[in-house]
Design a protein around this motif. Structure first.
Motif, PDB file in Angstrom:
ATOM      1  N   MET A 179     -38.236  21.040 -37.534  1.00 15.28           N
ATOM      2  CA  MET A 179     -36.876  20.972 -38.453  1.00 15.28           C
ATOM      3  C   MET A 179     -36.088  21.944 -37.678  1.00 15.28           C
ATOM      4  O   MET A 179     -36.221  22.955 -37.530  1.00 15.28           O
ATOM      5  CB  MET A 179     -37.171  21.465 -39.771  1.00 15.28           C
ATOM      6  N   THR A 180     -34.780  21.410 -37.421  1.00 15.94           N
ATOM      7  CA  THR A 180     -33.830  22.344 -36.981  1.00 15.94           C
ATOM      8  C   THR A 180     -32.300  22.611 -37.868  1.00 15.94           C
ATOM      9  O   THR A 180     -32.299  21.693 -38.833  1.00 15.94           O
ATOM     10  CB  THR A 180     -33.448  21.901 -35.669  1.00 15.94           C
ATOM     11  N   ILE A 181     -31.602  23.628 -37.678  1.00 18.19           N
ATOM     12  CA  ILE A 181     -30.396  24.027 -38.587  1.00 18.19           C
ATOM     13  C   ILE A 181     -29.554  22.642 -38.252  1.00 18.19           C
ATOM     14  O   ILE A 181     -28.978  22.071 -39.048  1.00 18.19           O
ATOM     15  CB  ILE A 181     -29.861  24.954 -38.184  1.00 18.19           C
ATOM     16  N   GLN A 182     -29.605  22.070 -36.878  1.00 20.30           N
ATOM     17  CA  GLN A 182     -28.539  21.154 -36.467  1.00 20.30           C
ATOM     18  C   GLN A 182     -28.820  19.862 -37.500  1.00 20.30           C
ATOM     19  O   GLN A 182     -28.054  19.038 -37.849  1.00 20.30           O
ATOM     20  CB  GLN A 182     -28.889  20.818 -35.187  1.00 20.30           C
ATOM     21  N   GLN A 183     -30.360  19.578 -37.519  1.00 22.21           N
ATOM     22  CA  GLN A 183     -30.586  18.409 -38.404  1.00 22.21           C
ATOM     23  C   GLN A 183     -30.200  18.562 -39.972  1.00 22.21           C
ATOM     24  O   GLN A 183     -29.798  17.627 -40.652  1.00 22.21           O
ATOM     25  CB  GLN A 183     -32.258  18.206 -38.323  1.00 22.21           C
ATOM     26  N   LEU A 184     -30.520  19.745 -40.346  1.00 23.50           N
ATOM     27  CA  LEU A 184     -29.923  20.132 -41.702  1.00 23.50           C
ATOM     28  C   LEU A 184     -28.403  19.863 -41.803  1.00 23.50           C
ATOM     29  O   LEU A 184     -27.977  19.414 -43.018  1.00 23.50           O
ATOM     30  CB  LEU A 184     -30.253  21.570 -42.252  1.00 23.50           C
ATOM     31  N   GLU A 185     -27.826  20.367 -40.859  1.00 22.29           N
ATOM     32  CA  GLU A 185     -26.185  20.006 -40.883  1.00 22.29           C
ATOM     33  C   GLU A 185     -26.022  18.661 -40.975  1.00 22.29           C
ATOM     34  O   GLU A 185     -25.058  18.047 -41.499  1.00 22.29           O
ATOM     35  CB  GLU A 185     -25.733  20.595 -39.444  1.00 22.29           C
ATOM     36  N   TYR A 186     -26.919  17.808 -40.054  1.00 24.29           N
ATOM     37  CA  TYR A 186     -26.476  16.196 -40.114  1.00 24.29           C
ATOM     38  C   TYR A 186     -26.679  15.646 -41.335  1.00 24.29           C
ATOM     39  O   TYR A 186     -26.142  14.787 -41.716  1.00 24.29           O
ATOM     40  CB  TYR A 186     -27.346  15.599 -39.040  1.00 24.29           C
ATOM     41  N   ILE A 187     -27.770  15.924 -42.085  1.00 18.68           N
ATOM     42  CA  ILE A 187     -28.008  15.262 -43.359  1.00 18.68           C
ATOM     43  C   ILE A 187     -27.026  15.724 -44.490  1.00 18.68           C
ATOM     44  O   ILE A 187     -26.878  14.806 -45.362  1.00 18.68           O
ATOM     45  CB  ILE A 187     -29.588  15.817 -43.790  1.00 18.68           C
ATOM     46  N   LEU A 188     -26.471  16.848 -44.276  1.00 17.04           N
ATOM     47  CA  LEU A 188     -25.458  17.357 -45.168  1.00 17.04           C
ATOM     48  C   LEU A 188     -24.274  16.511 -45.004  1.00 17.04           C
ATOM     49  O   LEU A 188     -23.666  16.087 -45.879  1.00 17.04           O
ATOM     50  CB  LEU A 188     -25.061  18.955 -45.160  1.00 17.04           C
ATOM     51  N   ALA A 189     -23.832  16.096 -43.888  1.00 20.46           N
ATOM     52  CA  ALA A 189     -22.751  15.536 -43.437  1.00 20.46           C
ATOM     53  C   ALA A 189     -22.632  14.051 -43.990  1.00 20.46           C
ATOM     54  O   ALA A 189     -21.849  13.648 -44.426  1.00 20.46           O
ATOM     55  CB  ALA A 189     -22.331  15.710 -41.928  1.00 20.46           C
ATOM     56  N   VAL A 190     -24.163  13.285 -43.792  1.00 23.03           N
ATOM     57  CA  VAL A 190     -24.235  12.118 -44.218  1.00 23.03           C
ATOM     58  C   VAL A 190     -24.188  12.051 -45.828  1.00 23.03           C
ATOM     59  O   VAL A 190     -23.689  11.005 -46.180  1.00 23.03           O
ATOM     60  CB  VAL A 190     -25.643  11.351 -43.828  1.00 23.03           C
ATOM     61  N   ASP A 191     -24.706  12.957 -46.443  1.00 25.94           N
ATOM     62  CA  ASP A 191     -24.378  13.084 -47.939  1.00 25.94           C
ATOM     63  C   ASP A 191     -22.903  13.093 -48.131  1.00 25.94           C
ATOM     64  O   ASP A 191     -22.732  12.571 -49.383  1.00 25.94           O
ATOM     65  CB  ASP A 191     -25.196  14.235 -48.359  1.00 25.94           C
ATOM     66  N   GLN A 192     -22.207  14.088 -47.573  1.00 24.17           N
ATOM     67  CA  GLN A 192     -20.843  14.159 -47.821  1.00 24.17           C
ATOM     68  C   GLN A 192     -20.136  12.955 -47.590  1.00 24.17           C
ATOM     69  O   GLN A 192     -19.133  12.756 -48.557  1.00 24.17           O
ATOM     70  CB  GLN A 192     -20.192  15.389 -47.150  1.00 24.17           C
ATOM     71  N   PHE A 193     -20.223  12.229 -46.572  1.00 25.46           N
ATOM     72  CA  PHE A 193     -19.435  10.966 -46.203  1.00 25.46           C
ATOM     73  C   PHE A 193     -19.955   9.717 -46.624  1.00 25.46           C
ATOM     74  O   PHE A 193     -19.315   8.603 -46.785  1.00 25.46           O
ATOM     75  CB  PHE A 193     -19.087  11.044 -44.644  1.00 25.46           C
ATOM     76  N   ARG A 194     -21.361   9.800 -46.893  1.00 24.76           N
ATOM     77  CA  ARG A 194     -22.147   8.438 -47.198  1.00 24.76           C
ATOM     78  C   ARG A 194     -21.767   7.460 -46.232  1.00 24.76           C
ATOM     79  O   ARG A 194     -21.765   6.343 -46.645  1.00 24.76           O
ATOM     80  CB  ARG A 194     -21.630   8.168 -48.682  1.00 24.76           C
ATOM     81  N   HIS A 195     -21.639   7.735 -45.039  1.00 22.26           N
ATOM     82  CA  HIS A 195     -21.541   6.967 -43.928  1.00 22.26           C
ATOM     83  C   HIS A 195     -21.993   7.569 -42.550  1.00 22.26           C
ATOM     84  O   HIS A 195     -21.406   8.761 -42.281  1.00 22.26           O
ATOM     85  CB  HIS A 195     -19.925   6.706 -43.899  1.00 22.26           C
ATOM     86  N   PHE A 196     -22.986   6.970 -41.676  1.00 20.51           N
ATOM     87  CA  PHE A 196     -23.352   7.547 -40.580  1.00 20.51           C
ATOM     88  C   PHE A 196     -22.159   7.632 -39.729  1.00 20.51           C
ATOM     89  O   PHE A 196     -22.382   8.876 -38.979  1.00 20.51           O
ATOM     90  CB  PHE A 196     -24.466   6.806 -39.960  1.00 20.51           C
ATOM     91  N   ALA A 197     -21.464   6.857 -39.475  1.00 19.94           N
ATOM     92  CA  ALA A 197     -20.275   6.782 -38.264  1.00 19.94           C
ATOM     93  C   ALA A 197     -19.383   8.090 -38.712  1.00 19.94           C
ATOM     94  O   ALA A 197     -18.894   9.004 -37.760  1.00 19.94           O
ATOM     95  CB  ALA A 197     -19.548   5.702 -38.134  1.00 19.94           C
ATOM     96  N   LYS A 198     -18.898   8.123 -39.754  1.00 19.21           N
ATOM     97  CA  LYS A 198     -18.174   9.185 -40.367  1.00 19.21           C
ATOM     98  C   LYS A 198     -18.681  10.644 -40.145  1.00 19.21           C
ATOM     99  O   LYS A 198     -18.184  11.716 -39.896  1.00 19.21           O
ATOM    100  CB  LYS A 198     -17.493   9.252 -41.604  1.00 19.21           C
ATOM    101  N   ALA A 199     -19.922  10.708 -40.469  1.00 19.16           N
ATOM    102  CA  ALA A 199     -20.823  11.907 -40.596  1.00 19.16           C
ATOM    103  C   ALA A 199     -20.807  12.532 -38.864  1.00 19.16           C
ATOM    104  O   ALA A 199     -20.706  13.449 -38.741  1.00 19.16           O
ATOM    105  CB  ALA A 199     -21.809  11.656 -41.137  1.00 19.16           C
ATOM    106  N   ALA A 200     -21.122  11.382 -38.184  1.00 18.89           N
ATOM    107  CA  ALA A 200     -21.139  11.713 -36.787  1.00 18.89           C
ATOM    108  C   ALA A 200     -19.878  12.206 -36.290  1.00 18.89           C
ATOM    109  O   ALA A 200     -19.989  13.144 -35.584  1.00 18.89           O
ATOM    110  CB  ALA A 200     -21.507  10.487 -36.142  1.00 18.89           C
ATOM    111  N   GLU A 201     -18.703  11.657 -36.791  1.00 17.56           N
ATOM    112  CA  GLU A 201     -17.487  11.981 -36.184  1.00 17.56           C
ATOM    113  C   GLU A 201     -17.175  13.343 -36.636  1.00 17.56           C
ATOM    114  O   GLU A 201     -16.584  14.269 -35.828  1.00 17.56           O
ATOM    115  CB  GLU A 201     -16.282  11.017 -36.825  1.00 17.56           C
ATOM    116  N   TYR A 202     -17.309  13.788 -37.845  1.00 14.53           N
ATOM    117  CA  TYR A 202     -17.427  15.096 -38.332  1.00 14.53           C
ATOM    118  C   TYR A 202     -18.172  16.044 -37.933  1.00 14.53           C
ATOM    119  O   TYR A 202     -17.608  17.239 -37.341  1.00 14.53           O
ATOM    120  CB  TYR A 202     -17.532  15.086 -39.731  1.00 14.53           C
ATOM    121  N   CYS A 203     -19.459  15.717 -37.448  1.00 15.02           N
ATOM    122  CA  CYS A 203     -20.423  16.470 -36.706  1.00 15.02           C
ATOM    123  C   CYS A 203     -20.042  16.819 -35.197  1.00 15.02           C
ATOM    124  O   CYS A 203     -20.515  17.347 -34.293  1.00 15.02           O
ATOM    125  CB  CYS A 203     -21.735  16.298 -36.723  1.00 15.02           C
TER     126      CYS A 203
END
Length: 308
Positions: free
Chosen positions: A1-25
C-alpha cells in the motif's frame, strides 16, 4: 500500500469517474486503474463498484476511503512542517474559491504569484460555501477564499478586503434613470439572481428584504453572473455584480452600473484555513499578494458601507 494509491482512490471518490480522476492526478487512466486494482488485490476487497454509473465506493470502500483521507492529511502535515521550517514556497497548495469571486479576483494576483514562485503548484477549485466548508473539514483543500465568516471554531479566518455590490440595470428599466438603487425600487419580477445556495444571492436577498423573491423570480436556473449580465445588456431586467467585476467592464457596460443608496451593501472577502494548517509563510505571501492586487480603499470598511 502506498501514499500514491491512497491519493488515487480519493480522486476516484471525488470525481466518481476514473478518467477524470486520472486527469486530476496527472496520470493516464490505465496507470490509475492498475494501481487501484493492485491495492484491491492486496487488501482482498473491491473498493469501487465499477458497474455503477457514476462509479461508487463499496460499503468497505467507504471505510477505507475515510481512513485514507486521515492518513493523507497526516502525511501532508509532515511535508508541511518541513516546508515551513525551510520557509519554502514550493509543493502543492489547494485553494477553493467561490464562483462569484474567482473570475474577478484571480486574474489580479494569480499570474504574478505563479511567476514569482514557479515551484509552487497552486490548484484552484471553484466551490459553493457549503462545499468549501466540507472540503476544509475533509482536508481536500488547504485554504479557501469566501465571502462570509463561517464562525467555525475549527477554522482560522481573516478578512482580506471588503467588496461592494452594484446594480446592473437594463436601459429599458425605469431604474436605469435613477442615479442610485434603493431597496424599495427592486421587485422580483424583473430580477436575475443566482440559484439558492450562493451566498452572493443570499446576502442580497437579506439586505433588500426580498424573502419572497423566489415566488416571482424569472424562470432561469443554474445561471451564472456573466449570463445574467448579457441578459441585462440585451435589454431585459436587473442583476447585481461585485465591485471587482466593474473594473473589467467596457465604458459602454459601465453605463449600466448603479450604486446602492447609503448604506451600501458590502461583503467581506475572507481567507479561511483549518486552525492546524502549518504553512504560515505561504499564507502570509498569499494574503500580501491579494491585498496588493485590489484598490487600497477596499482594504477597510468605509463609513457608507454595510456588511451583509
Amino acid at each position: 500500500m502506498t501514499i500514491q494509491q491512497l491519493e488515487y482512490i480519493l480522486a476516484v471518490d471525488q470525481f466518481r469517474h476514473f478518467a477524470k480522476a486520472a486527469e486530476y492526478c496527472r496520470v493516464t487512466q490505465p496507470t490509475l486503474s492498475a494501481m487501484i486494482q493492485k491495492l484491491e488485490d492486496e487488501l482482498g476487497v473491491k473498493l469501487f463498484d465499477r458497474a455503477m454509473q457514476p462509479v461508487c465506493p463499496t460499503r468497505v470502500g467507504e471505510k477505507v476511503i475515510a481512513q485514507a483521507r486521515t492518513i493523507l492529511a497526516q502525511a501532508s502535515q509532515v511535508k508541511e512542517i518541513i516546508s515551513e521550517e525551510k520557509r519554502s514556497l514550493s509543493g502543492t497548495f489547494r485553494l477553493a474559491v467561490l464562483p462569484t469571486i474567482a473570475p474577478y479576483l484571480l486574474p489580479r494576483f494569480f499570474p504574478q504569484l505563479m511567476e514569482k514562485y514557479p515551484e509552487l503548484d497552486v490548484r484552484v477549485t471553484e466551490m459553493k460555501t457549503k462545499d468549501i466548508r466540507q472540503a476544509l473539514r475533509d482536508g481536500e483543500v488547504d485554504a479557501a477564499i469566501l465571502a462570509s465568516l463561517l464562525e467555525d471554531t475549527a477554522l482560522s479566518e481573516e478578512i482580506l478586503f471588503y467588496e461592494q455590490f452594484y446594480g446592473y440595470v437594463s436601459r429599458k428599466e425605469p431604474l436605469f434613470k435613477h442615479d442610485v438603487i434603493r431597496t424599495s425600487d427592486i421587485t422580483g419580477e424583473r430580477l436575475w439572481l443566482l440559484d439558492e445556495g450562493h451566498c452572493f444571492r443570499d446576502q442580497l436577498v437579506r439586505f433588500c428584504q426580498m424573502e419572497a423573491v423566489k415566488l416571482h423570480q424569472m424562470a432561469y436556473h443554474l445561471g451564472s453572473m456573466e449570463t445574467f449580465m448579457r441578459m441585462v445588456e440585451g435589454g431585459k431586467g436587473i442583476t447585481f455584480v461585485p465591485e471587482l467585476a466593474v473594473s473589467q467592464l467596457s465604458n459602454e457596460q459601465k453605463e449600466l452600473v448603479r450604486p446602492f443608496a447609503i448604506p451600501r451593501p458590502t461583503r467581506p472577502i475572507v481567507l479561511t484555513t483549518n486552525k492546524d494548517f502549518i504553512r504560515g509563510s505561504l499564507l502570509s505571501v498569499l494574503k500580501d499578494e491579494i491585498r496588493a492586487a485590489v484598490p487600497k480603499e477596499m482594504l477597510s470598511l468605509q463609513a457608507v458601507q454595510c456588511l451583509v
